[in-house]
Design an enzyme around this catalytic site. Structure first.
Site, mmCIF file in Angstrom:
data_model
loop_
_atom_site.group_PDB
_atom_site.id
_atom_site.type_symbol
_atom_site.label_atom_id
_atom_site.label_comp_id
_atom_site.label_asym_id
_atom_site.label_seq_id
_atom_site.Cartn_x
_atom_site.Cartn_y
_atom_site.Cartn_z
ATOM 1 N N ASP A 187 -23.190 -19.650 -42.412
ATOM 2 C CA ASP A 187 -22.769 -21.051 -42.339
ATOM 3 C C ASP A 187 -23.405 -21.830 -43.493
ATOM 4 O O ASP A 187 -24.567 -21.631 -43.836
ATOM 5 C CB ASP A 187 -23.192 -21.655 -40.991
ATOM 6 C CG ASP A 187 -22.459 -22.948 -40.690
ATOM 7 O OD1 ASP A 187 -21.594 -22.950 -39.794
ATOM 8 O OD2 ASP A 187 -22.745 -23.975 -41.353
ATOM 9 N N ILE A 188 -22.634 -22.725 -44.074
ATOM 10 C CA ILE A 188 -23.093 -23.504 -45.226
ATOM 11 C C ILE A 188 -24.192 -24.504 -44.840
ATOM 12 O O ILE A 188 -24.993 -24.921 -45.682
ATOM 13 C CB ILE A 188 -21.892 -24.228 -45.887
ATOM 14 C CG1 ILE A 188 -22.139 -24.499 -47.350
ATOM 15 C CG2 ILE A 188 -21.505 -25.492 -45.130
ATOM 16 C CD1 ILE A 188 -20.893 -24.907 -48.113
ATOM 17 N N ASN A 246 -16.404 -23.328 -30.562
ATOM 18 C CA ASN A 246 -15.945 -24.665 -30.189
ATOM 19 C C ASN A 246 -14.423 -24.679 -30.173
ATOM 20 O O ASN A 246 -13.788 -24.087 -31.046
ATOM 21 C CB ASN A 246 -16.471 -25.698 -31.187
ATOM 22 C CG ASN A 246 -17.982 -25.821 -31.139
ATOM 23 O OD1 ASN A 246 -18.568 -25.823 -30.067
ATOM 24 N ND2 ASN A 246 -18.620 -25.896 -32.300
ATOM 25 N N VAL A 266 -13.356 -26.979 -37.902
ATOM 26 C CA VAL A 266 -12.475 -26.152 -38.745
ATOM 27 C C VAL A 266 -11.458 -25.438 -37.838
ATOM 28 O O VAL A 266 -11.857 -24.664 -36.956
ATOM 29 C CB VAL A 266 -13.294 -25.117 -39.556
ATOM 30 C CG1 VAL A 266 -12.361 -24.275 -40.416
ATOM 31 C CG2 VAL A 266 -14.342 -25.816 -40.411
ATOM 32 N N HIS A 312 -13.504 -19.350 -34.929
ATOM 33 C CA HIS A 312 -14.754 -18.782 -35.440
ATOM 34 C C HIS A 312 -15.794 -18.766 -34.345
ATOM 35 O O HIS A 312 -15.852 -19.664 -33.510
ATOM 36 C CB HIS A 312 -15.281 -19.581 -36.648
ATOM 37 C CG HIS A 312 -15.344 -21.057 -36.439
ATOM 38 N ND1 HIS A 312 -14.242 -21.869 -36.518
ATOM 39 C CD2 HIS A 312 -16.389 -21.878 -36.149
ATOM 40 C CE1 HIS A 312 -14.598 -23.127 -36.294
ATOM 41 N NE2 HIS A 312 -15.898 -23.152 -36.053
#
Ligand code: 5GP
Length: 121
Positions: free
Chosen positions: A33-34, A94, A103, A107
């Site tokens: 994750d960024i 989520n 997003v 995921h």
């Protein structure tokens, strides 16, 4: 609601945006994750175009379902957090607005490397 082809994870899957890749096979791509929320924060996404877990449950093939869950375990093992090699982790997905999904490509977040803490706010 239909799948949005220009979401950020679709772009990562197409190689249009870079990611710090952890693992890839025919069914999944995993990357960091960024904006990590824990010591280890990875994302595992299916390669197919699914908006969220509900969409995946309704439309994915059995092969894709097995591929995603096996992929999560493989990634956790590779990160040293699965119960086979480490102390466990939290897998979280989520779903849509009440779930806080940002997003719109399915995921799973994998959080670990330390105690993850309270389950929900
Ligand atoms: P969501 O809120 O949809 O469950 O989580 C989306 C996650 O994607 C967030 O944790 C966010 O930090 C991460 N993210 C958003 N854009 C990028 C990106 O361009 N690259 C990576 N690696 N992660 C991203």
């Amino acid at each position: 609601m239909s799948y949005e082809d220009n979401n950020i994870f679709a772009k990562i899957l197409r190689g249009e945006i870079p990611c710090k890749k952890i693992y890839e096979d025919n069914f999944v791509l995993a990357f960091y994750d960024i904006n990590p929320q824990k010591k280890i924060h990875a994302l595992v996404i299916p390669k197919g175009k699914y908006i969220d877990l509900d969409d995946f449950a309704l439309k994915a093939s059995s092969e894709e379902m097995v591929g995603l869950f096996k992929g999560i375990n493989l990634v956790a093992k590779k990160l040293g957090i699965s119960t086979e090699v480490g102390n466990g982790y939290r897998a979280l997905t989520n779903i849509s607005s009440h779930g806080g999904q940002e997003v719109p490509h399915l995921h799973f977040h994998l959080f670990g490397g330390e105690r993850v803490g309270k389950m929900v706010e």
